[in-house]
Design a protein around this motif. Structure first.
Motif, PDB file in Angstrom:
ATOM      1  N   ARG A  15       9.899   2.312   8.427  1.00 62.16           N
ATOM      2  CA  ARG A  15       9.029   1.754   9.461  1.00 62.16           C
ATOM      3  C   ARG A  15       8.632   2.814  10.482  1.00 62.16           C
ATOM      4  NH1 ARG A  15      13.701  -2.297  11.973  1.00 62.16           N
ATOM      5  NH2 ARG A  15      14.799  -0.757  13.269  1.00 62.16           N
ATOM      6  N   GLY A  16       7.377   2.714  10.920  1.00 62.31           N
ATOM      7  CA  GLY A  16       6.861   3.682  11.882  1.00 62.31           C
ATOM      8  C   GLY A  16       5.353   3.617  11.904  1.00 62.31           C
ATOM      9  N   GLY A  17       4.714   4.736  12.236  1.00 60.80           N
ATOM     10  CA  GLY A  17       3.260   4.759  12.314  1.00 60.80           C
ATOM     11  C   GLY A  17       2.754   4.097  13.575  1.00 60.80           C
ATOM     12  N   GLY A  69      -1.127   6.971   9.835  1.00 61.19           N
ATOM     13  CA  GLY A  69      -0.267   8.123   9.623  1.00 61.19           C
ATOM     14  C   GLY A  69      -0.662   8.939   8.406  1.00 61.19           C
ATOM     15  N   GLU A  70       0.133   9.953   8.136  1.00 54.68           N
ATOM     16  CA  GLU A  70      -0.105  10.849   7.008  1.00 54.68           C
ATOM     17  C   GLU A  70       1.165  10.991   6.190  1.00 54.68           C
ATOM     18  OE1 GLU A  70      -1.628  14.563   8.344  1.00 54.68           O
ATOM     19  OE2 GLU A  70      -3.463  13.705   9.196  1.00 54.68           O
ATOM     20  N   GLN A  75       6.031  13.531  -0.654  1.00 53.04           N
ATOM     21  CA  GLN A  75       6.511  12.194  -0.307  1.00 53.04           C
ATOM     22  C   GLN A  75       5.788  11.121  -1.119  1.00 53.04           C
ATOM     23  OE1 GLN A  75       5.606  12.387   3.841  1.00 53.04           O
ATOM     24  NE2 GLN A  75       7.527  13.408   4.397  1.00 53.04           N
ATOM     25  N   SER A  76       4.480  11.245  -1.229  1.00 49.42           N
ATOM     26  CA  SER A  76       3.698  10.269  -1.975  1.00 49.42           C
ATOM     27  C   SER A  76       4.096  10.246  -3.447  1.00 49.42           C
ATOM     28  CB  SER A  76       2.207  10.587  -1.843  1.00 49.42           C
ATOM     29  OG  SER A  76       1.423   9.666  -2.568  1.00 49.42           O
ATOM     30  N   ALA A  77       4.232  11.417  -4.030  1.00 49.01           N
ATOM     31  CA  ALA A  77       4.621  11.499  -5.436  1.00 49.01           C
ATOM     32  C   ALA A  77       6.032  10.966  -5.642  1.00 49.01           C
ATOM     33  CB  ALA A  77       4.528  12.946  -5.919  1.00 49.01           C
ATOM     34  N   ARG A 101      -4.398   6.840   4.796  1.00 42.97           N
ATOM     35  CA  ARG A 101      -5.762   6.600   4.319  1.00 42.97           C
ATOM     36  C   ARG A 101      -6.304   7.723   3.444  1.00 42.97           C
ATOM     37  NH1 ARG A 101      -8.461   4.360   9.973  1.00 42.97           N
ATOM     38  NH2 ARG A 101      -7.185   2.456  10.150  1.00 42.97           N
ATOM     39  N   GLY A 102      -5.804   8.916   3.612  1.00 43.46           N
ATOM     40  CA  GLY A 102      -6.330  10.034   2.845  1.00 43.46           C
ATOM     41  C   GLY A 102      -5.660  10.249   1.504  1.00 43.46           C
ATOM     42  N   ASP A 103      -4.702   9.401   1.135  1.00 36.86           N
ATOM     43  CA  ASP A 103      -3.936   9.625  -0.086  1.00 36.86           C
ATOM     44  C   ASP A 103      -4.331   8.606  -1.151  1.00 36.86           C
ATOM     45  OD1 ASP A 103      -1.567   9.385  -1.991  1.00 36.86           O
ATOM     46  OD2 ASP A 103      -0.966  11.111  -0.786  1.00 36.86           O
ATOM     47  N   VAL A 104      -5.147   9.037  -2.098  1.00 34.72           N
ATOM     48  CA  VAL A 104      -5.640   8.137  -3.143  1.00 34.72           C
ATOM     49  C   VAL A 104      -4.510   7.685  -4.060  1.00 34.72           C
ATOM     50  CG1 VAL A 104      -7.186   7.949  -5.122  1.00 34.72           C
ATOM     51  CG2 VAL A 104      -7.957   9.134  -3.056  1.00 34.72           C
ATOM     52  N   GLY A 105      -3.553   8.561  -4.327  1.00 36.46           N
ATOM     53  CA  GLY A 105      -2.433   8.179  -5.175  1.00 36.46           C
ATOM     54  C   GLY A 105      -1.651   7.021  -4.599  1.00 36.46           C
TER      55      GLY A 105
END
Length: 227
Positions: A15-17, A69-70, A75-77, A101-105
């Protein structure tokens, strides 16, 4: 990061953002429910846990409430790989579909991305999908009304839509691009490899969960997504 109670299954609450979605207050609503269902709970205020393959591999359910957030590529993978291997992922509102928002994966993993909502809160009906009436997340429930934000989304055709909302053309009187009514997914599930993903777009504020159907389908969604 803190750990709480011991249980048979393990839940990781990330949790955060953006604080406008009250990530701490709203996730706290569901911790007693998870404990009562036998989960041990670990809470993280950082996305670094998504790069910890050993931790995620031992986690049965990730509950994410992290708006905007980013996220790093690692992390995404890491999150996507864990879900593919069987770790469940669940969340609500901007905490899961207005994240990174910038991470399509990441958007491919969740099956949807927030684009906009009409100004303020509105009274509207959430309609349950008849073709999925026996799905454990919504079985026995009926259509219901809420007073909250209504999300306009871009969604993946490979999700199982359990509930929808209607957007009338009159909700966008100055927007010629939205000149006809549309039906928009509001609650869905999906499979990602061996893992399960649950998403509800309802939950901007704590009292959204005072609606019995919202609380019930969210709790059921957490259990459904878990390994």
């Amino acid at each position: 990061m803190t750990s709480e109670t011991s249980g048979t299954r393990k839940a990781l609450v990330v949790r955060g953002g953006w604080e406008g979605h009250q990530p701490v207050a709203i996730t706290e609503l569901f911790l007693p429910f998870l404990r009562d269902r036998g989960f041990s709970i670990r809470i993280s205020g950082t996305l670094d846990v998504y790069a910890d393959a050993e931790l995620l591999g031992a986690t049965d359910l990730v509950v994410q409430c992290w708006s905007m957030g980013e996220i790093t590529a690692e992390q995404s993978a890491g999150l996507a790989a864990a879900v593919r291997a069987g770790t469940g992922l669940a969340g609500w509102h901007g905490g899961i579909v207005d994240s990174f928002r910038g991470d399509v994966g990441y958007q491919l993993l969740t099956g949807g991305q927030f684009l906009m909502h009409p100004p303020g809160f509105s009274d509207h009906t959430v309609t349950l999908a008849e073709e999925h009436a026996d799905h454990p997340v919504i079985a026995g429930l009926g259509d219901f009304r809420v007073h909250t934000e209504k999300y306009w989304l871009s969604t993946d055709p490979l999700i199982d839509v359990l509930a929808t909302t209607e957007f009338a053309a009159t909700e966008f009187p100055a927007d010629e691009e939205r000149a006809r009514p549309v039906t928009m997914p509001a609650v869905w599930t999906r499979h990602w490899g061996a893992g399960r993903v649950f998403v509800s777009t309802i939950g901007h504020k704590p009292d959204d969960f005072d609606v019995p159907e919202v609380r019930t389908l969210t709790e059921r969604g957490l259990l459904w997504a878990s390994r």
